[in-house]
Design an enzyme around this catalytic site. Structure first.
Site, PDB file in Angstrom:
ATOM      1  N   ASP A 117      41.907  45.098  45.523  1.00 46.97           N
ATOM      2  CA  ASP A 117      41.169  44.051  46.226  1.00 46.97           C
ATOM      3  C   ASP A 117      40.023  44.663  47.014  1.00 46.97           C
ATOM      4  O   ASP A 117      40.154  45.765  47.548  1.00 46.97           O
ATOM      5  CB  ASP A 117      42.092  43.268  47.171  1.00 46.97           C
ATOM      6  CG  ASP A 117      41.442  41.972  47.608  1.00 46.97           C
ATOM      7  OD1 ASP A 117      41.369  41.039  46.774  1.00 46.97           O
ATOM      8  OD2 ASP A 117      40.983  41.875  48.770  1.00 46.97           O
TER       9      ASP A 117
HETATM   10  C1  TTP Z   1      30.760  44.487  47.530  1.00 47.01           C
HETATM   11  C2  TTP Z   1      30.859  44.396  46.027  1.00 47.01           C
HETATM   12  C3  TTP Z   1      31.895  43.726  45.403  1.00 47.01           C
HETATM   13  N1  TTP Z   1      31.966  43.630  44.046  1.00 47.01           N
HETATM   14  C4  TTP Z   1      33.048  42.901  43.371  1.00 47.01           C
HETATM   15  C5  TTP Z   1      34.311  43.718  43.083  1.00 47.01           C
HETATM   16  C6  TTP Z   1      35.355  42.644  42.856  1.00 47.01           C
HETATM   17  O1  TTP Z   1      35.348  42.302  41.458  1.00 47.01           O
HETATM   18  C7  TTP Z   1      34.852  41.467  43.682  1.00 47.01           C
HETATM   19  C8  TTP Z   1      35.747  41.194  44.880  1.00 47.01           C
HETATM   20  O2  TTP Z   1      36.733  40.273  44.527  1.00 47.01           O
HETATM   21  P1  TTP Z   1      38.274  40.626  44.347  1.00 47.01           P
HETATM   22  O3  TTP Z   1      39.043  39.442  44.807  1.00 47.01           O
HETATM   23  O4  TTP Z   1      38.588  41.959  44.972  1.00 47.01           O
HETATM   24  O5  TTP Z   1      38.440  40.824  42.777  1.00 47.01           O
HETATM   25  P2  TTP Z   1      38.164  39.818  41.585  1.00 47.01           P
HETATM   26  O6  TTP Z   1      38.474  38.400  41.956  1.00 47.01           O
HETATM   27  O7  TTP Z   1      36.793  40.078  41.012  1.00 47.01           O
HETATM   28  O8  TTP Z   1      39.220  40.318  40.493  1.00 47.01           O
HETATM   29  P3  TTP Z   1      40.838  40.324  40.594  1.00 47.01           P
HETATM   30  O9  TTP Z   1      41.263  39.596  41.842  1.00 47.01           O
HETATM   31  O10 TTP Z   1      41.293  39.636  39.341  1.00 47.01           O
HETATM   32  O11 TTP Z   1      41.197  41.788  40.620  1.00 47.01           O
HETATM   33  O12 TTP Z   1      33.527  41.823  44.154  1.00 47.01           O
HETATM   34  C9  TTP Z   1      30.993  44.233  43.243  1.00 47.01           C
HETATM   35  O13 TTP Z   1      31.051  44.146  42.007  1.00 47.01           O
HETATM   36  N2  TTP Z   1      29.975  44.914  43.853  1.00 47.01           N
HETATM   37  C10 TTP Z   1      29.845  45.027  45.206  1.00 47.01           C
HETATM   38  O14 TTP Z   1      28.885  45.667  45.704  1.00 47.01           O
END
Ligand code: TTP
Length: 226
Positions: A92
């Site tokens: 997460d």
């Molecule tokens: C800050 C930041 C976040 N992110 C993304 C990573 C995560 O995919 C998302 C945060 O949401 P999460 O809830 O951590 O993950 P998700 O919903 O994409 O996937 P899952 O719960 O199924 O594992 O934001 C980036 O791609 N780049 C960035 O710079």
């Protein structure tokens, strides 16, 4: 660059010789799959759907740790009985600003409000990773094997330059912010807002690779050099 990380729950076990266990990625995030592939780790993808609502007064650190763990545990529950050797990874990522948790934006207004709150300031990016596997009973009189989970939390600090309202509107229109914590992607167009990063780049993108590789190798899962 430095990142602060902490191991919680049980410490990582020593390396296990023999065949590499199956790795199941309990995540729908394409970034997490790509990050694992970038260090030579193969996995099966099996996203889970859990309630991601923060609890009242929950700290950002506690929240991301709980989410990573709940995702890994939910992924483990979905395995077939015959897959007892599999290792499940949950992760997460969320931002913390003035003690407030910033997750993925609900809509355009929320995304634009987040970017304006981050404008010209430093925020924390918290990323947690959890591995769950079946703990083998060490003695024949012990009850059936129980679930064992190991987690790491990584905190990085990101500073944004000043962002103008029209830029925030144009950025939303690119489609990039919608599924990203804090409404930006450091690996994408959002990079132009980042004036400074202290910590782990891969953790900001969604999975702290240094800490993840340590947890994986402790479970006998090969990265590129093994
Ligand atoms: C800050 C930041 C976040 N992110 C993304 C990573 C995560 O995919 C998302 C945060 O949401 P999460 O809830 O951590 O993950 P998700 O919903 O994409 O996937 P899952 O719960 O199924 O594992 O934001 C980036 O791609 N780049 C960035 O710079």
């Amino acid at each position: 660059m430095s990142a602060s990380s902490s191991i919680v729950a049980t410490p990582a076990a020593p390396e296990i010789p023999g065949r590499s266990p199956r790795l199941v990625l309990a995540s729908g995030s394409p970034r997490r799959r790509e990050l694992l592939a970038s260090i030579g780790v193969k996995c099966e993808v099996a996203p889970v759907d859990i309630d991601e609502t923060p609890r009242p007064d929950e700290s950002p650190e506690h929240y991301v740790m709980r989410m990573a763990r709940e995702k890994a545990q939910a992924g483990f529950r979905r395995l077939d009985k015959g897959e007892a050797e599999a290792v499940v990874l949950g992760a997460d990522t969320a931002l913390a600003l003035d003690g407030r948790i910033l997750g993925k934006p609900r809509d355009e207004a929320d995304a634009r409000e987040m970017l304006m709150a981050l404008s010209g300031r430093r925020h924390q990016v918290l990323s947690a990773v959890t591995l769950c596997h079946r703990q083998q009973a060490s003695a024949s009189n012990e009850p059936s094997p129980s679930l064992c989970c190991e987690s790491e939390l990584v905190e990085s600090r990101v500073t944004f330059r000043v962002i103008h309202r029209e830029e925030a509107a144009r950025y939303w229109a690119t489609g990039e912010p919608a599924d990203k914590a804090g409404g930006y992607a450091i690996q994408g167009l959002g990079a132009i807002f980042v004036s400074h990063l202290e910590g782990s780049y891969s953790a900001v993108v969604g999975l702290p690779l240094h800490e993840t590789s340590r947890l994986l190798m402790a479970r006998g899962i090969a990265c590129w050099q093994s």
